[in-house]
Design an enzyme around this catalytic site. Structure first.
Site, short mmCIF file in Angstrom:
data_model
loop_
_atom_site.label_atom_id
_atom_site.label_comp_id
_atom_site.label_asym_id
_atom_site.label_seq_id
_atom_site.Cartn_x
_atom_site.Cartn_y
_atom_site.Cartn_z
N ASN A 1 0.79 -1.11 0.08
CA ASN A 1 -0.02 0.04 -0.20
C ASN A 1 0.84 1.12 -0.02
OD1 ASN A 1 -1.93 2.16 0.34
ND2 ASN A 1 -2.34 1.47 2.50
N TRP A 2 1.03 1.65 -1.16
CA TRP A 2 2.03 2.94 -1.27
C TRP A 2 1.46 4.28 -0.46
CZ3 TRP A 2 3.95 3.00 -7.04
CH2 TRP A 2 4.77 1.94 -7.61
N LYS A 3 0.17 4.19 -0.18
CA LYS A 3 -0.45 5.55 0.53
C LYS A 3 -0.27 6.72 -0.55
CE LYS A 3 0.11 3.17 4.82
NZ LYS A 3 0.29 3.22 6.25
N HIS B 1 -9.30 1.96 5.07
CA HIS B 1 -7.93 1.78 5.82
C HIS B 1 -7.93 2.91 6.98
CE1 HIS B 1 -3.67 2.86 6.50
NE2 HIS B 1 -3.46 1.62 6.13
N GLU C 1 -6.17 5.00 8.00
CA GLU C 1 -5.90 6.43 7.66
C GLU C 1 -7.33 7.27 7.18
OE1 GLU C 1 -2.50 5.57 5.56
OE2 GLU C 1 -1.52 4.87 7.42
N GLU D 1 -5.01 -4.60 10.68
CA GLU D 1 -4.05 -3.73 10.60
C GLU D 1 -4.30 -3.03 12.10
OE1 GLU D 1 -2.03 -2.49 6.68
OE2 GLU D 1 -3.65 -0.88 7.27
N GLY E 1 3.22 2.20 10.77
CA GLY E 1 4.41 3.23 10.60
C GLY E 1 5.03 3.45 11.97
N SER F 1 3.90 -2.25 10.09
CA SER F 1 5.38 -2.57 10.39
C SER F 1 5.92 -3.78 10.06
CB SER F 1 5.72 -2.10 11.76
OG SER F 1 5.30 -0.67 11.96
N GLY G 1 3.19 -1.19 4.18
CA GLY G 1 3.24 0.17 3.79
C GLY G 1 4.68 0.69 3.63
N GLY G 2 5.33 1.35 4.69
CA GLY G 2 6.52 1.54 4.23
C GLY G 2 7.56 0.85 3.63
P1 13P Z 1 3.29 0.24 7.46
O1 13P Z 1 3.75 -1.02 7.05
O2 13P Z 1 4.02 1.51 6.97
O3 13P Z 1 3.18 0.18 8.91
O4 13P Z 1 1.87 0.57 7.07
C1 13P Z 1 1.10 -0.65 7.16
C2 13P Z 1 -0.13 -0.20 6.61
O5 13P Z 1 -0.96 1.00 7.04
C3 13P Z 1 -0.66 -0.80 5.30
O6 13P Z 1 -1.92 -0.45 4.88
#
Ligand code: 13P
Length: 251
Positions: free
Chosen positions: A9-11, A94, A96, A166, A172, A213, A234-235
């Site tokens: 998930n590149w966000k 998500h 966020e 999640e 993050g 993470s 994510g990251g």
């Molecule tokens: P991280 O891997 O950066 O913690 O993010 C997870 C995430 O929100 C994937 O949707």
């Protein structure tokens, strides 16, 4: 029985040029992956990414979809628009979006139903906040989020959608749920789906990812857990080397 699925998930990351650079590196690195590989990218990168991954084993995903077919919804994107770009998966709900953009269990459900009706595969995100965890509400929150997200969703759709667990406090932050904890919590989600539909469908059809993470160091241990069918990354999905190591978690 349940094929592992690792999705990035590149966000809100990667311009068109950065998308090109990242995928140039990533495509050969994951070409022999056993897991299903998905990248969920910003709308502005869909065309570029779709063009580059055509004919590879990487599948295209978006990060949200509106529930209406079309209309006066400034700034939103419809399922037909995504399909036209070659999108197969779409992240819905998500944390966020729930935290910053007013996403509710009801809007998540509306998006899920539209996505499925249009032939998109939703990756439905659920997970508790730190406050909810510390207040002993993990089960209550997950049962509610899962039940509401799947309201009026047919049993036949269970192998066309993915749930991503999640925990918000692990996103993050560098804090990962322990593999055992993630496994046990995902079992609550699977059990909820078993009660809503049937035990066999929850066991055989439904794939549940862990997200928060997840990285090359912890992927193998997490993926070894019986309840964990994949990851939403994510990251670590922003670096080709890291993402490819998560995708190939078995070494
Ligand atoms: P991280 O891997 O950066 O913690 O993010 C997870 C995430 O929100 C994937 O949707």
């Amino acid at each position: 029985m349940r094929r592992p699925i690792i999705a990035g998930n590149w966000k809100m990351n990667n311009t068109k040029q950065q998308t090109k650079e990242l995928l140039t590196d990533l495509i050969p690195l994951v070409a022999d992956a056993e897991a299903e590989v998905v990248i969920c990218v910003p709308y502005t990168s869909l065309w570029q990414a779709g063009d580059m991954i055509r004919g590879t084993n990487i599948k295209l995903g978006a990060e949200n979809v509106h529930w209406a077919d079309k209309g006066a919804f400034t700034g939103e994107i419809s399922a037909d628009m995504l399909l036209e770009q070659g999108v197969e998966y779409v992240v819905i709900g998500h944390s966020e979006r729930r935290q910053y953009f007013g996403e509710t269990d009801q809007t998540v459900n509306a998006r899920v139903k539209t996505a499925l009706a249009k032939g998109l595969k939703p990756i439905i995100c659920v997970g508790e906040t730190l406050e909810e965890r510390e207040g002993g509400k993990v089960e209550e929150v997950l049962v509610r989020q899962t039940t509401e997200a799947l309201k009026d969703v047919d049993k036949d759709a269970l192998d066309k959608l993915v749930i991503a667990y999640e925990p918000v406090w692990a996103i993050g932050t560098g804090k990962t749920a322990t593999a055992q904890d993630a496994n046990d919590t995902i079992a609550i989600i699977r059990d909820t789906v078993a009660k809503l539909y049937c035990e066999k469908c929850a066991q055989e059809k439904l794939r549940i990812q862990y997200g928060g993470s997840m990285n090359p160091k912890n992927a193998k241990e997490l993926m070894a857990m019986p309840q964990i069918d994949g990851g939403l990354i994510g990251g670590a999905s922003l670096k080709a080397a890291d993402f490819s190591q998560v995708v190939k978690y078995n070494g």
